[in-house]
Design a protein around this motif. Structure first.
Motif, short mmCIF file in Angstrom:
data_model
loop_
_atom_site.label_atom_id
_atom_site.label_comp_id
_atom_site.label_asym_id
_atom_site.label_seq_id
_atom_site.Cartn_x
_atom_site.Cartn_y
_atom_site.Cartn_z
N SER A 2 0.84 -1.20 0.00
CA SER A 2 0.00 0.00 0.00
C SER A 2 0.87 1.23 0.00
O SER A 2 2.03 1.20 0.33
CB SER A 2 -0.93 0.02 1.22
OG SER A 2 -0.16 0.08 2.41
N THR A 4 0.75 5.46 1.15
CA THR A 4 0.04 6.48 1.90
C THR A 4 0.62 7.83 1.55
O THR A 4 1.82 8.05 1.66
CB THR A 4 0.19 6.26 3.42
OG1 THR A 4 -0.31 4.97 3.74
CG2 THR A 4 -0.57 7.30 4.19
N ILE A 13 -3.99 9.53 2.98
CA ILE A 13 -4.85 8.77 2.08
C ILE A 13 -4.13 7.48 1.74
O ILE A 13 -3.04 7.50 1.19
CB ILE A 13 -5.16 9.57 0.80
CG1 ILE A 13 -5.85 10.89 1.15
CG2 ILE A 13 -6.03 8.75 -0.14
CD1 ILE A 13 -6.05 11.80 -0.03
N SER A 14 -4.74 6.33 2.05
CA SER A 14 -4.11 5.04 1.82
C SER A 14 -4.72 4.38 0.59
O SER A 14 -5.94 4.46 0.37
CB SER A 14 -4.29 4.13 3.03
OG SER A 14 -3.64 2.90 2.83
N GLU A 15 -3.87 3.74 -0.22
CA GLU A 15 -4.33 3.11 -1.46
C GLU A 15 -3.59 1.79 -1.67
O GLU A 15 -2.37 1.77 -1.77
CB GLU A 15 -4.07 4.03 -2.67
CG GLU A 15 -4.41 3.38 -4.00
CD GLU A 15 -3.96 4.23 -5.19
OE1 GLU A 15 -4.09 3.75 -6.33
OE2 GLU A 15 -3.47 5.35 -4.96
N PRO A 16 -4.31 0.67 -1.74
CA PRO A 16 -3.65 -0.61 -2.06
C PRO A 16 -3.13 -0.58 -3.50
O PRO A 16 -3.78 -0.03 -4.40
CB PRO A 16 -4.76 -1.65 -1.90
CG PRO A 16 -5.85 -0.95 -1.16
CD PRO A 16 -5.74 0.50 -1.50
N LEU A 17 -1.98 -1.19 -3.71
CA LEU A 17 -1.37 -1.20 -5.04
C LEU A 17 -1.23 -2.64 -5.53
O LEU A 17 -0.77 -3.51 -4.79
CB LEU A 17 0.01 -0.54 -5.02
CG LEU A 17 0.06 0.93 -4.60
CD1 LEU A 17 1.49 1.42 -4.61
CD2 LEU A 17 -0.80 1.78 -5.51
N GLN A 25 1.91 0.47 -9.55
CA GLN A 25 1.45 1.74 -10.10
C GLN A 25 0.28 2.25 -9.27
O GLN A 25 -0.62 1.48 -8.91
CB GLN A 25 1.03 1.56 -11.56
CG GLN A 25 0.56 2.85 -12.23
CD GLN A 25 0.30 2.64 -13.71
OE1 GLN A 25 1.03 1.93 -14.38
NE2 GLN A 25 -0.75 3.26 -14.21
N THR A 26 0.28 3.56 -9.01
CA THR A 26 -0.84 4.17 -8.29
C THR A 26 -1.90 4.61 -9.28
O THR A 26 -1.68 4.66 -10.49
CB THR A 26 -0.36 5.40 -7.49
OG1 THR A 26 0.02 6.44 -8.40
CG2 THR A 26 0.81 5.05 -6.60
N SER A 27 -3.06 4.95 -8.78
CA SER A 27 -4.09 5.54 -9.62
C SER A 27 -3.77 7.01 -9.85
O SER A 27 -2.91 7.59 -9.18
CB SER A 27 -5.45 5.39 -8.94
OG SER A 27 -5.44 6.09 -7.69
N ARG A 29 -4.01 10.87 -9.48
CA ARG A 29 -4.46 11.73 -8.39
C ARG A 29 -3.75 13.08 -8.49
O ARG A 29 -2.68 13.20 -9.08
CB ARG A 29 -4.19 11.10 -7.04
CG ARG A 29 -2.72 10.88 -6.71
CD ARG A 29 -2.52 10.49 -5.25
NE ARG A 29 -3.26 9.27 -4.92
CZ ARG A 29 -3.38 8.82 -3.68
NH1 ARG A 29 -2.84 9.48 -2.68
NH2 ARG A 29 -4.02 7.70 -3.44
#
Length: 205
Positions: A2, A4, A13-17, A25-27, A29
């Motif tokens: 993940s 952050t 803001i936390s995002e699983p990758l 790769q992140t989405s 934003r």
């Protein structure tokens, strides 16, 4: 795994990758007011990594791509029956979308209508290609370019920046020589060589 993002005046803001081999790769934003990201990871056995990896973020403007003909002289002459290989090379700070070249008639001695200009284009195979090169073939016969004409061409490249016009290289010229004119030029050159040899022979008599 993940990521952050730690913003200056906002909650993290936390995002699983999703991980593919050695890449993730992140989405998309916004990076407004975002100065740092913290990466944490967990392996397939559920074990967490050590301390988070802190990454400082610094934004920069997306520059337009650069494009050129690396192997083409500013002016080139070919026969009307020749096929000219043309290489286009493009570079971009984030990734090349496509590259190619456009051509149009510069001058012609023919009384017929000029052929319509045409654009040659090739798409990059990956959105992450910062350097992209492609080869094309320029055939006057196939493109209906009249003999004893001149064509101007320029390379073009685009990146993924929305609504940006293609970058262009300086203009190059291709002169298409007819077989008859080429034969006459060869005859004149041979005559000049024979005349020179004759002068040398007389000088040694």
């Amino acid at each position: 795994t993940s990521v952050t993002g730690v913003q200056t005046c906002a909650l993290p803001i936390s995002e699983p990758l999703a991980v593919a081999s050695d890449a993730f790769q992140t989405s998309a934003r916004s990076l407004d007011n975002l100065s740092q990201a913290a990466f944490t990871w967990r392996d397939t056995f559920g074990l967490d990594g050590g301390a988070a990896w802190l990454l400082a973020l610094r934004t920069q403007k997306d520059q337009p791509p650069r494009v050129e003909f690396p192997d083409l002289a500013p002016e080139t002459s070919i026969l009307e029956t020749d096929v000219l290989p043309i290489k286009v090379a493009a570079m971009d700070d984030f990734g090349v979308l496509a590259a190619g070249f456009a051509w149009e008639m510069a001058s012609t001695s023919a009384a017929t209508n000029k052929p319509a200009p045409k654009v040659f284009r090739a798409d990059a195979k990956s959105p992450h290609e910062k350097k992209f090169a492609e080869g094309f073939l320029f055939s006057p016969a196939t493109l209906r370019v009249p003999p004893d004409s001149s064509v101007e061409i320029h390379a073009e490249a685009t990146d993924f920046f929305p609504d940006r016009k293609p970058s262009e290289s300086p203009v190059h010229f291709i002169h298409v020589v007819s077989l008859a004119k080429h034969a006459e030029l060869v005859r004149q050159q041979l005559e000049a060589v024979f005349a020179r040899l004759e002068e040398i022979g007389r000088a040694h008599v």
